[in-house]
Design a protein around this motif. Structure first.
Motif, PDB file in Angstrom:
ATOM      1  N   GLN A   1       0.831  -1.203   0.000  1.00 57.60           N
ATOM      2  CA  GLN A   1       0.000   0.000   0.000  1.00 57.60           C
ATOM      3  C   GLN A   1       0.858   1.243   0.000  1.00 57.60           C
ATOM      4  OE1 GLN A   1      -2.823   1.119  -0.474  1.00 57.60           O
ATOM      5  NE2 GLN A   1      -4.182  -0.649  -0.445  1.00 57.60           N
ATOM      6  N   VAL A   2       0.259   2.333  -0.429  1.00 57.14           N
ATOM      7  CA  VAL A   2       0.937   3.625  -0.506  1.00 57.14           C
ATOM      8  C   VAL A   2       0.166   4.630   0.336  1.00 57.14           C
ATOM      9  CG1 VAL A   2       1.633   5.505  -2.017  1.00 57.14           C
ATOM     10  CG2 VAL A   2       1.857   3.131  -2.798  1.00 57.14           C
ATOM     11  N   GLN A   3       0.872   5.400   1.125  1.00 57.98           N
ATOM     12  CA  GLN A   3       0.252   6.437   1.938  1.00 57.98           C
ATOM     13  C   GLN A   3       0.848   7.797   1.566  1.00 57.98           C
ATOM     14  OE1 GLN A   3       1.961   3.761   3.775  1.00 57.98           O
ATOM     15  NE2 GLN A   3       0.120   2.567   3.351  1.00 57.98           N
ATOM     16  N   LEU A   4      -0.022   8.795   1.491  1.00 56.91           N
ATOM     17  CA  LEU A   4       0.393  10.167   1.220  1.00 56.91           C
ATOM     18  C   LEU A   4      -0.028  11.034   2.397  1.00 56.91           C
ATOM     19  CD1 LEU A   4      -0.762  10.501  -2.513  1.00 56.91           C
ATOM     20  CD2 LEU A   4       1.509   9.924  -1.670  1.00 56.91           C
ATOM     21  N   VAL A   5       0.896  11.804   2.916  1.00 57.60           N
ATOM     22  CA  VAL A   5       0.609  12.683   4.048  1.00 57.60           C
ATOM     23  C   VAL A   5       0.909  14.109   3.645  1.00 57.60           C
ATOM     24  CG1 VAL A   5       1.147  13.263   6.429  1.00 57.60           C
ATOM     25  CG2 VAL A   5       1.119  10.860   5.693  1.00 57.60           C
ATOM     26  N   GLU A   6      -0.121  14.948   3.717  1.00 56.63           N
ATOM     27  CA  GLU A   6       0.006  16.360   3.340  1.00 56.63           C
ATOM     28  C   GLU A   6       0.118  17.223   4.596  1.00 56.63           C
ATOM     29  OE1 GLU A   6      -3.433  15.325   0.117  1.00 56.63           O
ATOM     30  OE2 GLU A   6      -3.484  15.246   2.301  1.00 56.63           O
ATOM     31  N   SER A   7       0.706  18.390   4.425  1.00 55.02           N
ATOM     32  CA  SER A   7       0.745  19.381   5.489  1.00 55.02           C
ATOM     33  C   SER A   7       0.885  20.769   4.868  1.00 55.02           C
ATOM     34  CB  SER A   7       1.917  19.122   6.439  1.00 55.02           C
ATOM     35  OG  SER A   7       3.146  19.218   5.757  1.00 55.02           O
ATOM     36  N   GLY A   8       0.579  21.788   5.671  1.00 56.97           N
ATOM     37  CA  GLY A   8       0.830  23.156   5.237  1.00 56.97           C
ATOM     38  C   GLY A   8      -0.397  23.984   4.915  1.00 56.97           C
ATOM     39  N   GLY A   9      -1.580  23.410   4.957  1.00 56.39           N
ATOM     40  CA  GLY A   9      -2.778  24.196   4.690  1.00 56.39           C
ATOM     41  C   GLY A   9      -3.084  25.142   5.833  1.00 56.39           C
ATOM     42  N   GLY A  10      -4.102  25.980   5.624  1.00 57.02           N
ATOM     43  CA  GLY A  10      -4.500  26.902   6.676  1.00 57.02           C
ATOM     44  C   GLY A  10      -5.263  28.081   6.146  1.00 57.02           C
ATOM     45  N   LEU A  11      -5.360  29.108   6.977  1.00 55.55           N
ATOM     46  CA  LEU A  11      -6.077  30.340   6.643  1.00 55.55           C
ATOM     47  C   LEU A  11      -5.061  31.425   6.299  1.00 55.55           C
ATOM     48  CD1 LEU A  11      -8.643  32.145   6.586  1.00 55.55           C
ATOM     49  CD2 LEU A  11      -8.279  32.493   9.053  1.00 55.55           C
ATOM     50  N   VAL A  12      -5.299  32.111   5.195  1.00 52.91           N
ATOM     51  CA  VAL A  12      -4.400  33.179   4.767  1.00 52.91           C
ATOM     52  C   VAL A  12      -5.220  34.289   4.127  1.00 52.91           C
ATOM     53  CG1 VAL A  12      -3.989  32.121   2.500  1.00 52.91           C
ATOM     54  CG2 VAL A  12      -2.262  33.647   3.482  1.00 52.91           C
ATOM     55  N   GLN A  13      -4.726  35.508   4.222  1.00 52.94           N
ATOM     56  CA  GLN A  13      -5.423  36.646   3.613  1.00 52.94           C
ATOM     57  C   GLN A  13      -5.158  36.692   2.110  1.00 52.94           C
ATOM     58  OE1 GLN A  13      -4.211  40.157   5.766  1.00 52.94           O
ATOM     59  NE2 GLN A  13      -5.723  39.818   7.366  1.00 52.94           N
ATOM     60  N   PRO A  14      -6.053  37.304   1.355  1.00 53.31           N
ATOM     61  CA  PRO A  14      -5.801  37.486  -0.083  1.00 53.31           C
ATOM     62  C   PRO A  14      -4.466  38.176  -0.317  1.00 53.31           C
ATOM     63  CG  PRO A  14      -8.074  38.016   0.435  1.00 53.31           C
ATOM     64  CD  PRO A  14      -7.381  37.800   1.756  1.00 53.31           C
ATOM     65  N   GLY A  15      -3.724  37.673  -1.306  1.00 49.62           N
ATOM     66  CA  GLY A  15      -2.392  38.190  -1.584  1.00 49.62           C
ATOM     67  C   GLY A  15      -1.288  37.488  -0.828  1.00 49.62           C
ATOM     68  N   GLY A  16      -1.647  36.662   0.127  1.00 49.67           N
ATOM     69  CA  GLY A  16      -0.659  35.958   0.934  1.00 49.67           C
ATOM     70  C   GLY A  16      -0.129  34.710   0.262  1.00 49.67           C
TER      71      GLY A  16
END
Length: 115
Positions: A1-16
């Motif tokens: 099996q293959v697992q993918l782990v993401e990180s780094g999302g969140g809330l940001v203002q326009p232009g950020g």
């Protein structure tokens, strides 16, 4: 099996800016095509960016030069640098890896662009 782990999302203002990361693990014996897709509720999942071994890169039509995909020189880790973010970039971002004639997906990371 293959697992993918993401990180780094969140809330940001326009232009950020935000930087997403995705690392693949499991039954992988080489370097595979990887990419990022995004999905808004009620809409189809769409390509954001993809990169294949050898370095060929493809971006989705809505990106307009604002995002940059890259991969670590060792293993199956991919990054998405997102600049000049707009409210319409708000979505769940999914990491993708293609291997063994199928697609593998991460669990998704929420990106919200709002003032």
């Amino acid at each position: 099996q293959v697992q993918l782990v993401e990180s780094g999302g969140g809330l940001v203002q326009p232009g950020g800016s935000l930087r997403l990361s995705c690392t693949a693990s499991g039954s992988l014996s080489g370097i595979y095509p990887m990419g990022w897709f995004r999905q808004v509720e009620g809409m189809q999942r769409e390509l954001v960016a993809a990169i294949i071994p050898g370095g060929h890169i493809r971006y989705g039509d809505s990106i307009e030069g604002r995002f940059s995909i890259s991969r670590h020189k060792v293993g199956n880790t991919v990054y998405l640098q997102m600049n000049s973010l707009k409210t319409e970039d708000t979505a769940i971002y999914y990491c993708n890896l293609k291997a063994y004639q199928r697609d593998f997906w991460g669990q998704g990371t929420q990106v919200t662009v709002s003032s």
